[in-house]
Design a protein around this motif. Structure first.
Motif: not given
Length: 180
Positions: A75-77, A88, A92, A95, A118
């Motif tokens: 969720g961050h990359r 993913c 995201h 997030t 996460s």
């Protein structure tokens, strides 16, 4: 589920949204049905459970409840593994929704908190459930350093034990060695 919790336990003070799924397929090979399944569980169900938990808290005057989303480092990359890129994308969204809910809770002048945890790869049944064979999942877990389910539990305890004036917004967890 929430009606049963209300009937049998009185209501919800803490909600941990831990469900999540991935269907191992690239964006070029994925199907709308696969994407909808991931969106329905990873995003829509999370939002529904969050809404119902907050409704339960408000109905009972709980002003110090907690919502915890078990998110993902995804969720961050974006992962270099093509088979989980749509996953993913859903994470995201988690997030973004975590921050959006934090803002909405502040506007209602409540002390209810929202947090996310996460983790990177966690050695669970997740890889098999996403479509990898048992052998491929075992190989993945042997190749990549993993965090363990107990590590996530410790972070949940940490978040819940924070003083009431502390908002732990997101914990990103990776193994000390191996994952970037």
């Amino acid at each position: 589920m929430f009606a049963r919790i209300k009937r049998e336990l009185g209501g919800v003070d803490v909600c941990i949204n831990n469900a999540g799924m991935s269907i191992h397929n690239s964006l070029l090979e994925g199907t709308p049905e696969q994407w909808r399944k991931m969106l329905d569980l990873n995003v829509v169900a999370l939002c529904l459970c969050t809404r119902e938990a907050l409704t339960s808290m408000k109905e009972r005057g709980v002003d110090d409840g907690h919502i915890i989303h078990i998110n993902s480092i995804g969720g961050h990359r974006i992962s270099p593994m093509p088979g989980i890129r749509f996953y993913c994308g859903t994470k995201h969204m988690v997030t973004a929704l975590t921050e959006a809910l934090r803002q909405e809770l502040r506007q209602t002048d409540t002390n209810i908190r929202i947090s996310a945890i996460s983790p990177g790869v966690v050695e669970t049944e997740f890889a098999v459930n996403s479509g990898l064979s048992h052998a491929a999942a075992q190989q993945l877990y042997q190749q990549l350093p993993c965090v363990q389910a107990d590590d996530i539990t410790e972070s949940v305890i940490h978040v819940l034990s924070a003083p009431p004036h502390v908002q732990i917004h997101d914990i990103l967890m990776r193994p000390t060695k191996g994952q970037t």
